[in-house]
Design a protein around this motif. Structure first.
Motif, mmCIF file in Angstrom:
data_model
loop_
_atom_site.group_PDB
_atom_site.id
_atom_site.type_symbol
_atom_site.label_atom_id
_atom_site.label_comp_id
_atom_site.label_asym_id
_atom_site.label_seq_id
_atom_site.Cartn_x
_atom_site.Cartn_y
_atom_site.Cartn_z
ATOM 1 N N SER A 1 0.833 -1.203 0.000
ATOM 2 C CA SER A 1 0.000 0.000 0.000
ATOM 3 C C SER A 1 0.869 1.255 0.000
ATOM 4 C CB SER A 1 -0.909 0.016 1.232
ATOM 5 O OG SER A 1 -0.139 0.191 2.408
ATOM 6 N N THR B 1 -5.236 8.914 6.424
ATOM 7 C CA THR B 1 -5.705 9.821 5.370
ATOM 8 C C THR B 1 -4.584 10.745 4.871
ATOM 9 O OG1 THR B 1 -7.920 9.782 6.321
ATOM 10 C CG2 THR B 1 -7.420 11.576 4.795
ATOM 11 N N LEU C 1 -4.092 12.554 -2.215
ATOM 12 C CA LEU C 1 -3.499 11.991 -3.436
ATOM 13 C C LEU C 1 -4.018 12.847 -4.584
ATOM 14 C CD1 LEU C 1 -1.928 9.696 -4.934
ATOM 15 C CD2 LEU C 1 -4.088 8.442 -5.024
ATOM 16 N N VAL D 1 -6.803 15.036 -3.407
ATOM 17 C CA VAL D 1 -8.052 14.406 -2.959
ATOM 18 C C VAL D 1 -7.753 13.526 -1.747
ATOM 19 C CG1 VAL D 1 -9.870 12.779 -3.601
ATOM 20 C CG2 VAL D 1 -9.001 14.397 -5.301
ATOM 21 N N PRO D 2 -8.463 13.720 -0.628
ATOM 22 C CA PRO D 2 -8.179 12.900 0.558
ATOM 23 C C PRO D 2 -8.572 11.432 0.342
ATOM 24 C CG PRO D 2 -9.545 14.801 1.122
ATOM 25 C CD PRO D 2 -9.512 14.712 -0.358
ATOM 26 N N VAL D 3 -7.660 10.558 0.651
ATOM 27 C CA VAL D 3 -7.881 9.123 0.470
ATOM 28 C C VAL D 3 -7.268 8.379 1.648
ATOM 29 C CG1 VAL D 3 -7.760 9.364 -2.046
ATOM 30 C CG2 VAL D 3 -5.705 8.696 -0.786
ATOM 31 N N CYS D 4 -7.678 7.136 1.835
ATOM 32 C CA CYS D 4 -7.014 6.276 2.802
ATOM 33 C C CYS D 4 -5.782 5.685 2.122
ATOM 34 C CB CYS D 4 -7.940 5.157 3.248
ATOM 35 S SG CYS D 4 -9.362 5.736 4.185
ATOM 36 N N LEU E 1 -5.515 2.022 1.233
ATOM 37 C CA LEU E 1 -6.311 1.431 0.155
ATOM 38 C C LEU E 1 -5.787 1.813 -1.225
ATOM 39 C CD1 LEU E 1 -9.961 1.847 1.522
ATOM 40 C CD2 LEU E 1 -8.386 -0.080 1.772
ATOM 41 N N VAL E 2 -4.678 2.533 -1.270
ATOM 42 C CA VAL E 2 -4.062 2.879 -2.549
ATOM 43 C C VAL E 2 -2.890 1.929 -2.750
ATOM 44 C CG1 VAL E 2 -2.855 4.669 -3.852
ATOM 45 C CG2 VAL E 2 -4.713 5.297 -2.283
ATOM 46 N N ALA E 3 -2.905 1.204 -3.871
ATOM 47 C CA ALA E 3 -1.749 0.362 -4.170
ATOM 48 C C ALA E 3 -0.579 1.288 -4.502
ATOM 49 C CB ALA E 3 -2.056 -0.558 -5.344
ATOM 50 N N GLY F 1 1.781 1.242 -6.509
ATOM 51 C CA GLY F 1 1.977 1.497 -7.935
ATOM 52 C C GLY F 1 0.997 2.504 -8.505
ATOM 53 N N GLN F 2 -0.165 2.637 -7.844
ATOM 54 C CA GLN F 2 -1.149 3.606 -8.320
ATOM 55 C C GLN F 2 -0.722 5.042 -8.021
ATOM 56 O OE1 GLN F 2 -4.683 1.874 -6.278
ATOM 57 N NE2 GLN F 2 -5.509 1.584 -8.335
ATOM 58 N N GLU G 1 2.315 6.084 -8.610
ATOM 59 C CA GLU G 1 3.412 6.410 -9.531
ATOM 60 C C GLU G 1 3.105 7.702 -10.291
ATOM 61 O OE1 GLU G 1 6.379 4.898 -10.249
ATOM 62 O OE2 GLU G 1 6.815 6.335 -11.869
ATOM 63 N N ARG H 1 2.327 10.497 -9.219
ATOM 64 C CA ARG H 1 1.287 11.360 -8.664
ATOM 65 C C ARG H 1 1.812 12.167 -7.487
ATOM 66 N NH1 ARG H 1 -3.141 10.301 -11.567
ATOM 67 N NH2 ARG H 1 -3.218 8.231 -12.489
#
Lengths: 293, 156
Positions: free
Chosen positions: B22, B49, B52, B55-58, B61-63, B65-66, B68, B70
């Motif tokens: 993650s 939190t 990304l 945008v606020p994200v957990c 829950l973000v891999a 590689g996602q 990359e 950013r």
């Protein structure tokens, strides 16, 4: 494990054809939980977030084509007027952080009986667009849910979009959870009025092995509204009609007892949700005023 | 695999990242940014939190590689050197910090809320913070902190 990052849909479909075991990941709100808890070790992750077209929506001929990768937050902000039922359901998903990442495409991929968007897709007559190197297939939401967490997707297919008609009349969604936020539905209900077809769409969530239409209730109510000429001259609905509608919805369920609620509770709660959402939607239809959201 | 991203305005690179890892793990264990907390690992508690691409994200829950290419902004990236962000300062001043474990996530969520809604109503604050769990404060002090930050023009 491999991490595959296709830049185009064509590339993603080629990968999926060659490697059906690759697990698609978009918002990650389901897939990452399984990885974090060691519940799943797929041979590869197929990251769809780099494919721009999956994150877009468009409209044509009175329909919305919602890319599978559009996060709930954007759906709520940008499509609330066209797709009120879906936006209401999206607003009940998880938390802001989850809604910023989660997608309708992911909800469909997981095909949980509790997925929040399913009752709305069923009630509004949505279709799921899936693609593979073999071509594009449109699957009616009605035919999409096959079993608990099983859907009609073939091994080489990816969900690319959902197509929904623009709402021409009120829609409602309601859900029961053990608290106000961040909960999976104990049960849920979606309702859509289709006056141009003289028909009502109604569907349940979390009360059968799959999300499903409440067909007997739909037929009863559609008949009542049409026979009494209520679509053209919408008078208040008789209490007995609302109650019978609720009863028929409850009868069309096959709920289980689990930690979140008993089968009896789910059945009862759905009769209440059905009656309430119908009352709200009909009030809005009669007066053009939103009475509840 | 190697992951490149911009973290708190700096270009960063992480090597030997496992493909199922993650973003949270990368931030904490590979980039030395322990501000985002690792608690539930299933998006329930909000203590990880981060922003990304704004945008606020957990982060759990973000891999990895996602992320990359950013842009990531963590709680560490809110303060300006030793000067706390007004939201952070308001949490301190309102006594909204007890054990502190949930604080970084709450601060990022509140920061985002105030950037979008400079004068939020109580209901808006509650909804915005619904994804962040705190087991000490009872949330009242946290609500106070967000309101205090709003009066201080945290979004400015």
């Amino acid at each position: 494990m491999e991490f595959l990052r296709p830049a185009t849909l064509a590339e993603a479909l080629a990968v999926k054809a060659e490697r059906p075991g690759a697990v698609p990941i978009a918002g990650g709100t389901d897939v990452m939980v399984e990885l974090n808890f060691d519940h799943r070790r797929p041979e590869a992750l197929l990251d769809l977030t780099g494919i721009a077209e999956l994150g877009e929506w468009s409209t044509a001929d009175g329909n919305v084509r919602l890319g599978a990768g559009v996060p709930y937050t954007r759906l709520i902000e940008q499509l609330g007027a066209r797709l009120p039922g879906l936006a209401m359901a999206a607003r009940t998903v998880g938390s802001p952080q989850i809604r910023n990442r989660g997608t309708v495409g992911g909800n469909l991929g997981a095909a949980s009986p509790a997925g929040d968007t399913h009752p709305v897709l069923l009630a509004t007559g949505g279709t799921v667009e899936v693609a593979s190197v073999r071509g594009i297939r449109l699957i009616a939401a009605d035919d999409f849910y096959l079993g608990v967490k099983r859907n009609a997707l073939a091994d080489d297919e990816l969900i690319t979009a959902v197509n929904l008609p623009d709402a021409k009349a009120p829609q409602q969604f309601s859900k029961i959870g053990t608290r106000n936020a961040m909960v999976i539905a104990v049960c849920s209900f979606g309702l859509a009025l289709h006056p141009e077809q003289g028909r009502v769409g109604a569907a349940i969530g979390s009360a059968a092995p799959t999300p499903r239409r409440s067909r007997a209730a739909e037929d009863f109510l559609s008949g009542e509204l049409t026979d009494a000429g209520l679509w053209e001259s919408p008078a208040p609905l008789r209490d007995s009609v609302c109650r019978r509608f609720g009863e028929l919805v409850a009868e069309g369920t096959e709920p289980i007892d689990d930690v979140r609620g008993s089968a009896a509770y789910r059945r009862h709660a759905l009769s209440v949700l059905a009656r309430r959402t119908l009352t709200w939607a009909w009030q809005e239809y009669r007066t053009g005023e939103r009475s509840c959201a | 695999m190697r992951v490149n991203m911009t973290v708190n305005g700096e270009q960063r690179q992480a090597d030997d990242v496992w493909e199922g890892e993650s973003l949270l793990y990368v931030l904490r264990e590979r980039l030395g940014l322990p501000g985002s907390k690792n608690a539930c690992e299933q998006g329930e508690c909000g203590s990880c939190t981060v922003y990304l691409d704004a945008v606020p994200v957990c982060a759990c829950l973000v891999a990895a590689g996602q992320a990359e290419g950013r842009e990531v902004r963590t709680v560490e990236g809110l303060a300006d050197g030793d000067r706390l962000d007004p939201v952070q300062q308001s949490f301190v001043d309102a006594g909204a910090v007890q054990c502190g474990f949930c604080t970084p996530g709450l601060v990022v969520a509140a920061h985002d809320l105030l950037a979008r809604v400079p004068e939020p109503a109580d209901e808006e604050i509650r909804e915005a913070l619904a994804g962040n769990l705190c087991r000490c404060t009872g949330y009242e002090k946290i609500l106070d902190a967000v309101k205090l930050a709003a009066t201080r023009g945290a979004s400015a």
